[in-house]
Design a protein around this motif. Structure first.
Motif, PDB file in Angstrom:
ATOM      1  N   ARG A 103     -40.600 -32.178 -52.345  1.00  0.00           N
ATOM      2  CA  ARG A 103     -39.855 -31.256 -53.346  1.00  0.00           C
ATOM      3  C   ARG A 103     -38.371 -30.986 -52.397  1.00  0.00           C
ATOM      4  O   ARG A 103     -37.853 -30.113 -52.479  1.00  0.00           O
ATOM      5  CB  ARG A 103     -40.572 -29.958 -53.222  1.00  0.00           C
ATOM      6  CG  ARG A 103     -41.871 -30.155 -53.791  1.00  0.00           C
ATOM      7  CD  ARG A 103     -42.649 -28.989 -54.482  1.00  0.00           C
ATOM      8  NE  ARG A 103     -42.195 -27.546 -54.177  1.00  0.00           N
ATOM      9  CZ  ARG A 103     -43.129 -26.784 -53.881  1.00  0.00           C
ATOM     10  NH1 ARG A 103     -44.388 -27.163 -53.688  1.00  0.00           N
ATOM     11  NH2 ARG A 103     -42.966 -25.576 -53.364  1.00  0.00           N
ATOM     12  N   HIS A 110     -52.377 -14.280 -48.884  1.00  0.00           N
ATOM     13  CA  HIS A 110     -50.691 -14.663 -48.763  1.00  0.00           C
ATOM     14  C   HIS A 110     -50.161 -13.005 -49.068  1.00  0.00           C
ATOM     15  O   HIS A 110     -50.324 -12.873 -50.429  1.00  0.00           O
ATOM     16  CB  HIS A 110     -50.517 -15.436 -49.651  1.00  0.00           C
ATOM     17  CG  HIS A 110     -50.453 -16.983 -49.166  1.00  0.00           C
ATOM     18  ND1 HIS A 110     -51.867 -17.394 -48.998  1.00  0.00           N
ATOM     19  CD2 HIS A 110     -49.571 -18.000 -48.948  1.00  0.00           C
ATOM     20  CE1 HIS A 110     -51.647 -18.731 -48.241  1.00  0.00           C
ATOM     21  NE2 HIS A 110     -50.252 -18.950 -48.391  1.00  0.00           N
ATOM     22  N   ASN A 154     -46.439 -27.097 -45.815  1.00  0.00           N
ATOM     23  CA  ASN A 154     -46.461 -27.224 -47.244  1.00  0.00           C
ATOM     24  C   ASN A 154     -45.143 -27.912 -47.901  1.00  0.00           C
ATOM     25  O   ASN A 154     -44.283 -27.840 -47.016  1.00  0.00           O
ATOM     26  CB  ASN A 154     -46.608 -25.931 -47.943  1.00  0.00           C
ATOM     27  CG  ASN A 154     -45.659 -25.088 -48.119  1.00  0.00           C
ATOM     28  OD1 ASN A 154     -44.495 -25.237 -48.989  1.00  0.00           O
ATOM     29  ND2 ASN A 154     -45.391 -24.008 -47.422  1.00  0.00           N
ATOM     30  N   PRO A 155     -45.156 -28.434 -48.998  1.00  0.00           N
ATOM     31  CA  PRO A 155     -43.985 -29.205 -49.474  1.00  0.00           C
ATOM     32  C   PRO A 155     -42.935 -28.329 -49.872  1.00  0.00           C
ATOM     33  O   PRO A 155     -41.842 -28.821 -50.216  1.00  0.00           O
ATOM     34  CB  PRO A 155     -44.620 -30.106 -50.518  1.00  0.00           C
ATOM     35  CG  PRO A 155     -45.666 -29.470 -51.029  1.00  0.00           C
ATOM     36  CD  PRO A 155     -46.377 -28.610 -49.890  1.00  0.00           C
ATOM     37  N   GLY A 156     -43.150 -27.062 -50.063  1.00  0.00           N
ATOM     38  CA  GLY A 156     -42.069 -26.474 -50.551  1.00  0.00           C
ATOM     39  C   GLY A 156     -41.238 -25.385 -49.531  1.00  0.00           C
ATOM     40  O   GLY A 156     -40.275 -25.701 -49.285  1.00  0.00           O
ATOM     41  N   SER A 157     -41.874 -24.536 -49.040  1.00  0.00           N
ATOM     42  CA  SER A 157     -41.334 -23.594 -48.208  1.00  0.00           C
ATOM     43  C   SER A 157     -41.371 -23.963 -46.433  1.00  0.00           C
ATOM     44  O   SER A 157     -40.989 -23.239 -45.733  1.00  0.00           O
ATOM     45  CB  SER A 157     -41.889 -22.235 -48.315  1.00  0.00           C
ATOM     46  OG  SER A 157     -43.260 -22.166 -47.987  1.00  0.00           O
ATOM     47  N   TYR A 161     -53.478 -26.978 -55.239  1.00  0.00           N
ATOM     48  CA  TYR A 161     -52.584 -27.807 -56.074  1.00  0.00           C
ATOM     49  C   TYR A 161     -53.384 -28.675 -57.145  1.00  0.00           C
ATOM     50  O   TYR A 161     -52.730 -29.589 -57.504  1.00  0.00           O
ATOM     51  CB  TYR A 161     -51.684 -28.785 -55.066  1.00  0.00           C
ATOM     52  CG  TYR A 161     -50.741 -28.286 -54.094  1.00  0.00           C
ATOM     53  CD1 TYR A 161     -49.708 -27.347 -54.434  1.00  0.00           C
ATOM     54  CD2 TYR A 161     -51.128 -28.391 -52.566  1.00  0.00           C
ATOM     55  CE1 TYR A 161     -48.907 -26.727 -53.618  1.00  0.00           C
ATOM     56  CE2 TYR A 161     -50.068 -27.795 -51.772  1.00  0.00           C
ATOM     57  CZ  TYR A 161     -48.908 -27.090 -52.344  1.00  0.00           C
ATOM     58  OH  TYR A 161     -48.399 -26.454 -51.223  1.00  0.00           O
ATOM     59  N   GLU A 198     -44.858 -11.439 -48.941  1.00  0.00           N
ATOM     60  CA  GLU A 198     -43.975 -12.569 -48.312  1.00  0.00           C
ATOM     61  C   GLU A 198     -42.638 -12.143 -48.763  1.00  0.00           C
ATOM     62  O   GLU A 198     -41.476 -12.049 -48.073  1.00  0.00           O
ATOM     63  CB  GLU A 198     -44.315 -13.783 -48.844  1.00  0.00           C
ATOM     64  CG  GLU A 198     -43.293 -14.759 -48.146  1.00  0.00           C
ATOM     65  CD  GLU A 198     -43.678 -16.270 -48.569  1.00  0.00           C
ATOM     66  OE1 GLU A 198     -44.650 -16.369 -49.216  1.00  0.00           O
ATOM     67  OE2 GLU A 198     -42.764 -17.158 -48.281  1.00  0.00           O
ATOM     68  N   HIS A 239     -51.151 -26.110 -46.117  1.00  0.00           N
ATOM     69  CA  HIS A 239     -51.386 -26.734 -47.484  1.00  0.00           C
ATOM     70  C   HIS A 239     -51.187 -28.017 -47.358  1.00  0.00           C
ATOM     71  O   HIS A 239     -50.188 -28.757 -47.739  1.00  0.00           O
ATOM     72  CB  HIS A 239     -50.340 -25.870 -48.579  1.00  0.00           C
ATOM     73  CG  HIS A 239     -50.376 -24.500 -48.763  1.00  0.00           C
ATOM     74  ND1 HIS A 239     -50.911 -23.500 -49.662  1.00  0.00           N
ATOM     75  CD2 HIS A 239     -49.696 -23.744 -47.591  1.00  0.00           C
ATOM     76  CE1 HIS A 239     -50.599 -22.338 -49.375  1.00  0.00           C
ATOM     77  NE2 HIS A 239     -49.882 -22.337 -48.238  1.00  0.00           N
TER      78      HIS A 239
HETATM   79  O1  IZC Z   1     -46.153 -25.425 -52.315  1.00  0.00           O
HETATM   80  O2  IZC Z   1     -44.647 -23.716 -52.034  1.00  0.00           O
HETATM   81  N1  IZC Z   1     -45.954 -20.085 -50.423  1.00  0.00           N
HETATM   82  N2  IZC Z   1     -47.446 -21.304 -51.434  1.00  0.00           N
HETATM   83  C1  IZC Z   1     -47.137 -19.690 -51.214  1.00  0.00           C
HETATM   84  C2  IZC Z   1     -46.740 -22.275 -50.744  1.00  0.00           C
HETATM   85  C3  IZC Z   1     -45.742 -21.401 -50.038  1.00  0.00           C
HETATM   86  C4  IZC Z   1     -46.979 -23.672 -50.926  1.00  0.00           C
HETATM   87  C5  IZC Z   1     -45.860 -24.383 -51.683  1.00  0.00           C
END
Ligand code: IZC
Ligand code: ZN
Length: 432
Positions: free
Chosen positions: A95, A256, A332-335, A158, A259, A88
């Motif tokens: 974050r 996806h 990606n910026p979150g996980s 996004y 998960e 991503h």
């Molecule tokens: O920005 O958290 N898992 N999508 C699904 C993400 C992680 C990206 C995010």
């Protein structure tokens, strides 16, 4: 015009990963990485024209005309350029607060359900201009390059409005034009349910299917369509409708899957004929079996499991069941805020017990299949694009033995040296 020839010689090992261009490698074949000891590679006009021993190379080079530049690979290992099939990449903002929330017990998915997570990045991405998105993403691409990554898949998701999704995808297109890394674009409008559709998620699904997918296809802005199929995000039924709609417009499905909870995502991947199913931490035995039967590639993301402090996917079970496995950063910026595919490769070895040979297959030819590029990249074979990496290591096992260090010395993209001694060469750092 004099032909330009690049002659890479005296590599301790050339890891060709040959023999998987038609079909991804599965099972035992994932360990077969076609090593040539004391090997050379010759490149003419950006394409590999010779792969073999140093002795044979001397013979071959004497038969061709042109201006030869030689790269001495003594003491090093040559591999195909690494391929990252799940990122991503294009977004604004960051974050880091979520890390502290998670250290205090909050769960990734609950942060999203409370309107944070992906939805927070959506807010900052909507506020950014296309130029700002490009500027921020260039930095990430340059880090990828320094880690030996020469091709990157990039998902939208996004924006979550037609205009903002298009903005992200157009930024991706321009990045692909400006930067030496090749980008492969995926439309992922179904990444989260925006706050204003919380009470009526099917209306958002309708928007994705009827307005976004046709427009993305019309502008030729993506090759794949992906969906976050997960409890509390998109249901199995919604995901199926979105992926089928994408197929009708020529977008190949990715998903996806499984998960966070066992949800039937792996089974859906098999049913819709997905090119890949990604994550799969909770995939069922039946789902894995169906993936093997349908030839769905498992893109595993052990960096994400590490960063979310979760148990990773069962790579051994998948390999033993005949599922072709690829690996990715999930940048990606979150996980998964990292561009270090080599560290993810270390984690694949150390946390999922993949062998160093399997790991290399997963990040080269199988990753190329996961993005539909196996005819052009992913192995060192005559006729393929000369995307190559020289690692400062005596053998390929050392890439996994040294962990969290960057052993990349030289990167060639289409035969051109773009990293030398670990340093970027003439690569754009800014649009201004
Ligand atoms: O920005 O958290 N898992 N999508 C699904 C993400 C992680 C990206 C995010
Ligand atoms: Zn992802």
């Amino acid at each position: 015009m004099v032909k330009s020839i690049t002659y890479i010689k005296r590599a301790l090992q050339v890891v060709t990963v040959k023999g998987g261009s038609k079909e991804p490698k599965r099972g035992q074949a994932m360990s077969d990485i076609g090593i040539i000891e004391n090997g050379s590679v010759i490149i003419e006009g950006g394409t590999i024209t010779f792969v073999g021993s140093d002795v044979e190379a001397e013979q071959y080079i004497s038969t061709i005309d042109g201006k030869v530049s030689t790269i001495d690979a003594s003491g090093k290992v040559l591999t195909p350029g690494l391929i990252d099939p799940h990122t991503h990449l294009v977004f604004a903002g960051s974050r880091e607060k979520e890390l502290e929330m998670r250290l205090n017990g909050a769960k990734y998915i609950d942060i999203l359900k409370a309107g944070g997570g992906i939805l927070q990045t959506t807010t900052s991405t909507r506020e950014a201009s296309e130029e700002q998105l490009i500027e921020e993403s260039l930095k990430r691409l340059n880090r990828f390059l320094q880690y030996g990554v020469t091709t990157v898949e990039s998902k939208s998701g996004y924006g979550l409005t037609l205009e903002d999704e298009l903005k992200q995808l157009r930024a991706t297109k321009r990045l692909n034009e400006q930067h030496p890394i090749d980008l492969v674009s995926t439309f992922m409008g179904a990444h989260a349910i925006p706050v204003d559709y919380k009470e009526n998620p099917d209306e958002f699904v309708r928007l994705v299917i009827e307005e976004m997918i046709p427009k993305v296809a019309e502008e030729n802005l993506a090759e794949f369509c992906d969906v976050f199929c997960e409890e509390g995000v998109f249901t199995i039924e919604q995901s199926e409708r979105i992926l089928e709609a994408g197929k009708n417009f020529g977008l190949k499905p990715k998903i996806h899957a499984d998960e966070i909870v066992q949800f039937g995502g792996a089974e859906l991947a098999a049913k819709v004929g997905a090119v890949s199913a990604d994550h799969l931490l909770q995939a069922s035995t039946e789902g894995i079996k169906q993936m093997a039967e349908s030839g769905v590639i498992a893109v595993l993301l052990p960096g994400t499991a590490f960063f979310l402090m979760e148990k990773p996917a069962d790579a051994r079970k998948m390999i033993e069941s005949g599922v072709p496995v690829a690996l990715s950063t999930d940048r990606n910026p979150g996980s998964s805020p990292t561009e270090s595919l080599p560290f993810v490769m270390n984690l694949a070895c150390l946390t999922m017990k993949m062998t160093p040979a399997e790991v290399l297959t997963a990040c080269t030819i199988n990753a190329a299949h996961a993005i539909g590029r196996a005819d052009q990249i992913g192995s060192i074979e005559v006729g393929k694009k000369a995307d190559l990496v020289l690692f400062d290591a005596p053998n390929y096992q050392t890439l996994q033995y040294n962990y969290a260090v960057n052993l990349v010395d030289t990167v060639l993209k289409s035969g051109k040296v773009i990293v030398e001694g670990g340093i970027l060469q003439n690569v754009p750092v800014s649009t201004t």
